[in-house]
Design an enzyme around this catalytic site. Sequence first.
Site, PDB file in Angstrom:
ATOM      1  N   SER A 165      24.803  38.136  47.264  1.00 49.58           N
ATOM      2  CA  SER A 165      25.773  37.367  46.259  1.00 49.58           C
ATOM      3  C   SER A 165      26.783  36.534  47.231  1.00 49.58           C
ATOM      4  O   SER A 165      26.651  36.500  48.635  1.00 49.58           O
ATOM      5  CB  SER A 165      27.030  38.235  45.643  1.00 49.58           C
ATOM      6  OG  SER A 165      28.006  38.635  46.503  1.00 49.58           O
ATOM      7  N   LYS A 166      27.526  35.681  46.924  1.00 48.98           N
ATOM      8  CA  LYS A 166      28.274  34.508  47.554  1.00 48.98           C
ATOM      9  C   LYS A 166      29.165  35.182  48.628  1.00 48.98           C
ATOM     10  O   LYS A 166      29.458  34.639  49.566  1.00 48.98           O
ATOM     11  CB  LYS A 166      29.089  33.614  46.563  1.00 48.98           C
ATOM     12  CG  LYS A 166      28.268  32.632  45.869  1.00 48.98           C
ATOM     13  CD  LYS A 166      28.412  31.401  46.601  1.00 48.98           C
ATOM     14  CE  LYS A 166      27.481  30.465  45.861  1.00 48.98           C
ATOM     15  NZ  LYS A 166      27.793  30.270  44.494  1.00 48.98           N
ATOM     16  N   ARG A 167      29.631  36.575  48.381  1.00 45.64           N
ATOM     17  CA  ARG A 167      30.416  37.327  49.032  1.00 45.64           C
ATOM     18  C   ARG A 167      29.936  37.666  50.513  1.00 45.64           C
ATOM     19  O   ARG A 167      30.522  37.667  51.493  1.00 45.64           O
ATOM     20  CB  ARG A 167      31.035  38.412  48.588  1.00 45.64           C
ATOM     21  CG  ARG A 167      32.016  38.219  47.469  1.00 45.64           C
ATOM     22  CD  ARG A 167      32.971  39.761  46.976  1.00 45.64           C
ATOM     23  NE  ARG A 167      32.038  40.906  47.461  1.00 45.64           N
ATOM     24  CZ  ARG A 167      31.196  41.227  46.277  1.00 45.64           C
ATOM     25  NH1 ARG A 167      30.984  40.608  45.300  1.00 45.64           N
ATOM     26  NH2 ARG A 167      30.575  42.158  46.643  1.00 45.64           N
ATOM     27  N   HIS A 168      28.554  38.124  50.433  1.00 48.46           N
ATOM     28  CA  HIS A 168      28.034  38.444  51.633  1.00 48.46           C
ATOM     29  C   HIS A 168      26.875  37.642  52.348  1.00 48.46           C
ATOM     30  O   HIS A 168      27.218  36.430  52.767  1.00 48.46           O
ATOM     31  CB  HIS A 168      27.404  39.807  51.491  1.00 48.46           C
ATOM     32  CG  HIS A 168      27.331  40.690  50.346  1.00 48.46           C
ATOM     33  ND1 HIS A 168      26.631  40.103  49.377  1.00 48.46           N
ATOM     34  CD2 HIS A 168      27.960  41.507  49.867  1.00 48.46           C
ATOM     35  CE1 HIS A 168      26.867  40.733  48.031  1.00 48.46           C
ATOM     36  NE2 HIS A 168      27.578  41.916  48.617  1.00 48.46           N
ATOM     37  N   LEU A 212      24.902  33.093  51.917  1.00 47.02           N
ATOM     38  CA  LEU A 212      25.601  32.117  52.288  1.00 47.02           C
ATOM     39  C   LEU A 212      24.395  31.118  52.980  1.00 47.02           C
ATOM     40  O   LEU A 212      23.451  31.330  53.387  1.00 47.02           O
ATOM     41  CB  LEU A 212      26.511  32.233  53.509  1.00 47.02           C
ATOM     42  CG  LEU A 212      27.829  33.347  53.095  1.00 47.02           C
ATOM     43  CD1 LEU A 212      28.372  33.938  54.244  1.00 47.02           C
ATOM     44  CD2 LEU A 212      28.683  32.563  52.230  1.00 47.02           C
TER      45      LEU A 212
END
Length: 497
Positions: free
Chosen positions: A265-268, A271
């Site tokens: 996800s964007k969190r990990h 990117l």
Amino acid sequence: MLSASDTAIPALPQPNATRTPAFMSSPVVTRFAPSPTGFLHIGGARTALFNWAFAKNQDGKMLLRIEDTDRERSTEEAVAAILEGLKWLGLEWDGAAVSQYSRVTRHREMAEELLKRGKAYYCYCTPAELDAMRAKAEAERRPIRYDGTWRDRDPSTAPAGIKPVVRFRAPQDGETVIQDHAQGRVVIPNKDLDDLIILRSDGNPTYNLSVVVDDHDMGVTHIIRGVDHLTNAARQMQIYMAMGWDVPSMTHVPLIHGPDGAKLSKRHGALGVEAYRAMGYLPAALRNYLARLGWSHGDDEIFSTEQLVEWFTLGGIGKSAARFDFAKLENLNGHYIRHTPDSELLLHFKSFLPHVEGGEALLEALTPELETKLLLSLPGLKERAKTLVELMASARYLFAKRPLSLDDKANALLNEEGKAALKGAHEVLAAAAEWSGPALEAAVKAHAEAAGMKLGKIAQPLRAALTGTSTSPGIFDVLEVLGPEESLGRIADQLKN
RNA sequence: GCGCCCUUCGUCUAUCGGUUAGGACGACAGCCUUUCACGUUGUAAAGACGGGUUCGAUUCCCGUAGGGCGCGCCA
């Protein structure tokens, strides 16, 4: 980015007598084929790395094709980000980047060819009808597939005013077998593969047709991509066979998951690689880390890119998904920072600065004089930094202007006792005959010994006064680099209050 | 729901029927030491479960459970 001249299909490499032995049937051609709907994410980066490493290992070529046939979602910014990301990672492709969209005419021709051969047919179902079909299948708990309404229907019964799509006439019996270098032998029953659309009602080709035509035309011999394409591989094989073309070697690599085991996800990890650059990771470290995710060469953990190329085989690719682990990446990155020669590290550092907050200002402040000091300090600094961000933070004292502002721990070190020790140190340093690390160390140690103090009691207050923090490279190295005037000045500043 | 795939320490992985199941990161403890790091020594830590096949299974087969991917006029 994709000018007309860029979109030409690169000529196939001619077998080179000196590099391609006669016993090799054909030179290896791999390709990386991202769709420009976003940045180059970490999974794509690894796919590119594997394609690149395999091509290099085989003395072959890696082509780059931008899959931009979805005109709605493809953007020039994304194309630029992907090319930039690949370059930063050091994964250069051969020839010019190919725009898949530039080849629509050829794709349409092949759809026509399939139509002519009876391997495809017009379908007049509307999107609404297909939605209903899917909903009904789901409600009845049946597999969700196109039901073949127009597969054998006479086109003369077509409703007026509806632009048809072209569907591939997929075999209904038997099975499609994928001989995959990572997954092994994968068998998909043909009854589970429906008649996919190869040409939209607006006349534009869809992905599965375009990839097959392009991979064939570009002479791709080895397809290496994520397992999320495994089912596509079966459909694509059917198209290859309908066209009478050879099917390239297939390798579907397992996916990369987030630290929690779920989808990135964007969190990990989801990117762009530019985010990793901004976090201060070195391309070589990221390459090494990525190579160890889903691929192995015995127990080897740290290896150069040259070794990766030398060792890379498709057989070394595993089958299970891997989780992205920042702690390990950081450890590896620290190793690479420590082992990069100072002058080279300085170059990396400078090219990193524009990509991080506050970096621009630092770059502007970096006078030739300061750059020399930074270079001299690098041996001590790089030993302590796991990322370039940490390196930047720890180098701050070099850029600081008098009087320094101290952090909490530094302040605590300069209590009464600390200041007393600092005062003594100031006298010793001011009287030093030679301003060099070893000389100053000898002088201060002698002073400490005479005063019956542990060296730490003097070194820590000194560190606080000189760097404004409680941690830094060896304090005598700091003194040497800062020079007598600046050092004595910083110490005196703290003695005033 | 249907299809395909996966499952070794917390994480990445080695093992290609016979090992005290190895390495790395991380964790913990010690050493080194002017701080922080680095380095170094050591410790804990794994074959999802159940059946087979076999003299012998982590390894081969089947099932169960858990997880992933796919099932678009996206790629």
